[in-house]
Design a protein around this motif. Structure first.
Motif, mmCIF file in Angstrom:
data_model
loop_
_atom_site.group_PDB
_atom_site.id
_atom_site.type_symbol
_atom_site.label_atom_id
_atom_site.label_comp_id
_atom_site.label_asym_id
_atom_site.label_seq_id
_atom_site.Cartn_x
_atom_site.Cartn_y
_atom_site.Cartn_z
ATOM 1 N N ASP A 14 1.374 -0.809 -0.161
ATOM 2 C CA ASP A 14 -0.011 -0.423 0.404
ATOM 3 C C ASP A 14 1.079 1.225 -0.277
ATOM 4 O O ASP A 14 0.528 1.843 -1.041
ATOM 5 C CB ASP A 14 -1.162 0.466 1.424
ATOM 6 C CG ASP A 14 -2.489 -0.640 0.893
ATOM 7 O OD1 ASP A 14 -2.255 -1.388 -0.127
ATOM 8 O OD2 ASP A 14 -2.473 -0.920 2.708
ATOM 9 N N ARG A 18 0.691 3.747 -3.158
ATOM 10 C CA ARG A 18 0.601 5.540 -2.551
ATOM 11 C C ARG A 18 2.106 6.185 -2.969
ATOM 12 O O ARG A 18 2.318 7.246 -3.436
ATOM 13 C CB ARG A 18 0.950 5.723 -1.354
ATOM 14 C CG ARG A 18 -0.685 5.180 -0.378
ATOM 15 C CD ARG A 18 -1.206 6.201 0.930
ATOM 16 N NE ARG A 18 -0.348 5.541 1.829
ATOM 17 C CZ ARG A 18 -0.387 4.048 2.386
ATOM 18 N NH1 ARG A 18 -1.221 3.614 1.977
ATOM 19 N NH2 ARG A 18 0.847 4.313 3.352
ATOM 20 N N ARG A 35 -5.695 -2.605 -6.551
ATOM 21 C CA ARG A 35 -5.183 -1.679 -5.278
ATOM 22 C C ARG A 35 -5.352 -2.256 -3.767
ATOM 23 O O ARG A 35 -4.969 -1.706 -3.222
ATOM 24 C CB ARG A 35 -5.791 -0.277 -5.537
ATOM 25 C CG ARG A 35 -5.379 0.460 -6.232
ATOM 26 C CD ARG A 35 -5.298 2.077 -6.253
ATOM 27 N NE ARG A 35 -5.374 2.740 -7.519
ATOM 28 C CZ ARG A 35 -3.835 3.493 -7.219
ATOM 29 N NH1 ARG A 35 -3.530 3.419 -6.800
ATOM 30 N NH2 ARG A 35 -3.625 3.937 -8.074
ATOM 31 N N ALA A 37 -5.008 -5.172 -1.162
ATOM 32 C CA ALA A 37 -4.419 -5.326 -0.466
ATOM 33 C C ALA A 37 -5.356 -6.890 -0.990
ATOM 34 O O ALA A 37 -4.024 -7.660 -0.525
ATOM 35 C CB ALA A 37 -3.852 -4.743 0.254
#
Length: 115
Positions: A14, A18, A35, A37
Motif C-alpha cells: 500500500d 501511494r 489496489r 491489498a
C-alpha cells in the motif's frame, strides 16, 4: 506470526502504491496489480513501455525486482525483512532512474536470458 507478516507485506505494498502515485505520476507508469491489498497480496506490479531497461537500472542500484514481458515490473514486499525505509528508498531510486533517464543505456536495454 503469519497473519502479522501478511498484514505488514500488504501495508508495505500500500505504501509503495501511494508513493508511486505521489512521486512518479509524470513518468507514465500504470498499476497492473489491484489496489486492494486483499486481492493483491505482498507484491505490486507496475507497467511501463521501457519496463525491462528500467528494471535493469534498478537492479544495478540494488533495488531487486523482476520483469515480466511485455512491460511489467514486479516488486515483492516480504514483511519479514523488507522495511518501510526500503520502500521509500526503492521509490526514490525509481524516480531518479526515470528523471535522469539512467534506464536509457545500451547495457540496460540488452535483453538477457534471465531477468
Amino acid at each position: 506470526d503469519l497473519q502479522a507478516l501478511r498484514a505488514k507485506g500488504s501495508a508495505l505494498g500500500d505504501c509503495f502504491i501511494r508513493l508511486v502515485d505521489q512521486e512518479l505520476g509524470e513518468f507514465g507508469f500504470g498499476l497492473a496489480s489491484p489496489r486492494e491489498a486483499a486481492r493483491r497480496g505482498s507484491q505490486v506490479s507496475l507497467t511501463h513501455p521501457e519496463g525491462y531497461a528500467i528494471m535493469q537500472a534498478l537492479i544495478a542500484r540494488g533495488v531487486i525486482g523482476d520483469f515480466r514481458a511485455p512491460d511489467v515490473l514486479r516488486f515483492g514486499f516480504a514483511g519479514l525483512y523488507v522495511r518501510y525505509a526500503d520502500v521509500w528508498d526503492a521509490v526514490a531510486a525509481l524516480r531518479d532512474v526515470m528523471a535522469t533517464r539512467a534506464w536509457d543505456q545500451p547495457a540496460f536495454r540488452e535483453r538477457k536470458a534471465v531477468t
